[in-house]
Enzyme design. Structure first.
Site, PDB file in Angstrom:
ATOM      1  N   ARG A  46      -6.866 -18.163  -8.060  1.00  0.00           N
ATOM      2  CA  ARG A  46      -5.787 -17.177  -8.206  1.00  0.00           C
ATOM      3  C   ARG A  46      -6.327 -15.785  -8.520  1.00  0.00           C
ATOM      4  O   ARG A  46      -5.741 -14.786  -8.085  1.00  0.00           O
ATOM      5  CB  ARG A  46      -4.823 -17.620  -9.303  1.00  0.00           C
ATOM      6  CG  ARG A  46      -3.941 -18.748  -8.826  1.00  0.00           C
ATOM      7  CD  ARG A  46      -2.983 -19.199  -9.889  1.00  0.00           C
ATOM      8  NE  ARG A  46      -2.014 -20.119  -9.318  1.00  0.00           N
ATOM      9  CZ  ARG A  46      -1.232 -20.914 -10.032  1.00  0.00           C
ATOM     10  NH1 ARG A  46      -1.282 -20.893 -11.346  1.00  0.00           N
ATOM     11  NH2 ARG A  46      -0.380 -21.713  -9.429  1.00  0.00           N
ATOM     12  N   LYS A 204       8.952 -39.269  -7.169  1.00  0.00           N
ATOM     13  CA  LYS A 204      10.371 -39.557  -7.407  1.00  0.00           C
ATOM     14  C   LYS A 204      11.345 -38.798  -6.515  1.00  0.00           C
ATOM     15  O   LYS A 204      11.189 -37.605  -6.284  1.00  0.00           O
ATOM     16  CB  LYS A 204      10.714 -39.226  -8.854  1.00  0.00           C
ATOM     17  CG  LYS A 204      10.097 -40.198  -9.828  1.00  0.00           C
ATOM     18  CD  LYS A 204      10.608 -39.901 -11.207  1.00  0.00           C
ATOM     19  CE  LYS A 204      10.219 -41.005 -12.166  1.00  0.00           C
ATOM     20  NZ  LYS A 204      10.566 -40.641 -13.536  1.00  0.00           N
ATOM     21  N   GLY A 357       1.419 -29.633  -6.279  1.00  0.00           N
ATOM     22  CA  GLY A 357       0.189 -29.824  -7.052  1.00  0.00           C
ATOM     23  C   GLY A 357      -0.645 -30.986  -6.555  1.00  0.00           C
ATOM     24  O   GLY A 357      -1.849 -30.853  -6.300  1.00  0.00           O
ATOM     25  N   GLY A 380       6.853 -24.835  -7.900  1.00  0.00           N
ATOM     26  CA  GLY A 380       8.309 -24.723  -8.035  1.00  0.00           C
ATOM     27  C   GLY A 380       8.942 -23.739  -7.064  1.00  0.00           C
ATOM     28  O   GLY A 380       9.970 -24.026  -6.447  1.00  0.00           O
TER      29      GLY A 380
HETATM   30  P1  ADP Z   1       3.411 -33.067  -5.589  1.00  0.00           P
HETATM   31  O1  ADP Z   1       2.728 -32.678  -6.892  1.00  0.00           O
HETATM   32  O2  ADP Z   1       2.502 -32.821  -4.422  1.00  0.00           O
HETATM   33  O3  ADP Z   1       4.757 -32.443  -5.436  1.00  0.00           O
HETATM   34  P2  ADP Z   1       4.403 -35.525  -6.760  1.00  0.00           P
HETATM   35  O4  ADP Z   1       4.049 -35.023  -8.106  1.00  0.00           O
HETATM   36  O5  ADP Z   1       5.832 -35.674  -6.423  1.00  0.00           O
HETATM   37  O6  ADP Z   1       3.637 -34.668  -5.622  1.00  0.00           O
HETATM   38  O7  ADP Z   1       3.782 -36.991  -6.558  1.00  0.00           O
HETATM   39  C1  ADP Z   1       2.418 -37.263  -6.634  1.00  0.00           C
HETATM   40  C2  ADP Z   1       2.148 -38.538  -7.375  1.00  0.00           C
HETATM   41  O8  ADP Z   1       2.893 -39.611  -6.828  1.00  0.00           O
HETATM   42  C3  ADP Z   1       0.700 -38.927  -7.293  1.00  0.00           C
HETATM   43  O9  ADP Z   1       0.131 -38.929  -8.586  1.00  0.00           O
HETATM   44  C4  ADP Z   1       0.716 -40.341  -6.687  1.00  0.00           C
HETATM   45  O10 ADP Z   1      -0.210 -41.216  -7.307  1.00  0.00           O
HETATM   46  C5  ADP Z   1       2.117 -40.781  -6.970  1.00  0.00           C
HETATM   47  N1  ADP Z   1       2.568 -41.810  -6.019  1.00  0.00           N
HETATM   48  C6  ADP Z   1       2.511 -41.770  -4.687  1.00  0.00           C
HETATM   49  N2  ADP Z   1       2.953 -42.910  -4.166  1.00  0.00           N
HETATM   50  C7  ADP Z   1       3.306 -43.726  -5.196  1.00  0.00           C
HETATM   51  C8  ADP Z   1       3.824 -45.044  -5.291  1.00  0.00           C
HETATM   52  N3  ADP Z   1       4.070 -45.767  -4.208  1.00  0.00           N
HETATM   53  N4  ADP Z   1       4.046 -45.556  -6.524  1.00  0.00           N
HETATM   54  C9  ADP Z   1       3.770 -44.804  -7.613  1.00  0.00           C
HETATM   55  N5  ADP Z   1       3.292 -43.547  -7.594  1.00  0.00           N
HETATM   56  C10 ADP Z   1       3.063 -43.012  -6.391  1.00  0.00           C
HETATM   57 MG    MG Z   2       2.923 -33.422  -8.880  1.00  0.00          MG
END
Ligand code: ADP
Ligand code: MG
Length: 401
Positions: A46, A204, A357, A380
């Site tokens: 950054r 989620k 992230g 975000g």
């Molecule tokens: P981002 O930060 O890119 O927006 P998220 O924070 O929503 O992504 O999700 C990333 C996390 O989701 C990772 O740590 C990954 O391990 C977890 N993840 C992916 N698939 C599954 C799954 N089937 N069950 C549990 N956790 C999962």
């Molecule tokens: Mg994340």
């Protein structure tokens, strides 16, 4: 067609037309870098990214002030760990010149001549920053002739340095980083070349429901993965055993599936998944058909056939929007799906836009950053923009246009 999203003043235009000469420029940058316990900067992307705006102002004969937030300080109660000192030091190294750090700067009174760069101490320490008080905004606006917002990552927050100051400064514009981010996002979202394929994955549905709904209105194909896919698998009438999923969002997932099919858009079929019994680095991975999931199975990745479907969609796409890994990619035995998909996105000639992230962590893990068209580091703000929300910091720049 020019989209309304792009109607903001830009720093490079002001520079090119001599409008920065002799002017006091206030840059709101995003210098919120990770630090270790001793305060050493552990990753300086950054900071390096903030240099072009500063250099552009210097080259145009301006006097330059730069501020940013760092961490989560309490307003009115400065603590040594809140200090931008390590950042000022790094900027001085990068510019190869003196870069003084100014504390208690809101009321002015510090030295600043044309050709100087100063760093203004952590803006989130100032009372009124979060609440965006007029009093603080007006004082900051009075410090400068030109306000530059180059911090897209905070564009979804209306704070005194991201919003109020832009209202009152004589001139308010977007810096080069902000402009690049706006251009990339509008290209992918406002006027996408089709087919437009979105991948929304990660842990989620609840954290990504708005983006899922909004993309379901726009995309030609929606790929879901990770914990989000599990909720969709359940919505399609299959069992997910002990996997991460959200029972209360099954109806929402059904609605999204319906919406896609009503629009003639599609959701690639998930046929097989990779399971374990517990989330553990040494857990054995077993591939199963989604019809055969037992009570104690936990789905941690998509299987080969499901991923092949996803790869096919990616091959057809002209625009790809990607947020979220499709499996627990942190553990190699559950990383195959995310790796294969990530490589397909990187190999695709389509315009690809990725953000989030953990998405960035996956891109780093598989070392494909240079083959993704645009990587948004904004978190975000990236998600809110993709959801179709008006970001306050951009709305005010548009109003000042
Ligand atoms: P981002 O930060 O890119 O927006 P998220 O924070 O929503 O992504 O999700 C990333 C996390 O989701 C990772 O740590 C990954 O391990 C977890 N993840 C992916 N698939 C599954 C799954 N089937 N069950 C549990 N956790 C999962
Ligand atoms: Mg994340």
């Amino acid at each position: 067609m020019l989209t309304p999203l792009l109607k903001v003043k830009r720093l490079n235009e002001l520079a090119a037309t001599g409008q920065l000469k002799g002017k006091r420029v206030f840059i709101r940058a995003d210098l919120n870098v990770p630090q270790d316990e001793a305060g050493n900067i552990t990753e300086d992307t950054r900071i390096r990214a903030s240099i072009p705006a500063i250099q552009m102002c210097l080259d145009s004969g301006a006097a330059v002030m730069v501020t940013s937030h760092l961490g989560r300080p309490s307003e009115g109660a400065f603590k040594p760990e809140d200090s931008l000192a390590p950042i000022a030091h790094r900027i001085a190294e990068l510019l190869n010149r003196k870069v003084p750090l100014i504390s208690n700067w809101v009321d002015g009174g510090f030295d600043l001549a044309v050709g100087d760069v100063v760093i203004l101490e952590n803006c989130r320490v100032n009372v009124g920053e979060k609440k965006n008080t007029d009093e603080l905004a007006k004082k900051m606006a009075a410090l400068c002739d030109v306000y530059v917002n180059d911090a897209f990552g905070t564009a979804h927050r209306a704070e005194a340095t991201t919003y109020g100051i832009a209202r009152y400064a004589k001139v308010a514009c977007a810096g080069p980083l902000m402009a690049a981010e706006l251009d990339a996002l509008s290209r992918a979202l406002a006027e996408p070349k089709r087919p437009l394929v979105a991948i929304v994955a990660g842990s989620k549905v609840s954290t990504k429901l708005t983006i899922l709904k909004s993309l379901a209105e726009k995309v030609d194909e929606l790929i879901v993965g990770g914990g989000i896919a599990n909720t969709f698998i359940k919505a399609m009438g299959f069992e997910v055993g002990s996997s991460l999923f959200e029972e209360e969002l099954v109806p929402a997932a059904k609605k999204i599936i319906d919406k896609l099919s009503r629009r003639g858009a599609s959701l690639p079929i998930i046929s097989d998944v990779v399971c374990g019994k517990k989330l553990d680095a040494n857990e054995r991975a077993t591939t199963k058909n989604i019809k055969d999931i037992s009570k104690d199975d936990m789905i941690f990745d998509l299987g080969k056939d499901s991923v092949d479907e996803i790869v096919k969609c990616i091959h057809n796409a002209k625009t790809i929007i990607w947020n979220g890994p499709i499996g627990v990619f942190e553990f190699d035995q559950f990383a195959k799906g995310t790796e294969t998909m990530t490589r397909a996105i990187a190999d695709s000639p389509a315009f690809s836009l990725a953000g989030g992230g953990d998405t960035i962590a996956a891109i780093e893990k598989f070392k494909v950053a240079k083959d993704i068209s645009y990587i948004s580091t904004a978190g975000g703000a990236f998600l809110e923009f993709a959801e179709g929300k008006k970001l306050p910091a951009i709305e005010i720049l548009e109003r000042r246009f």
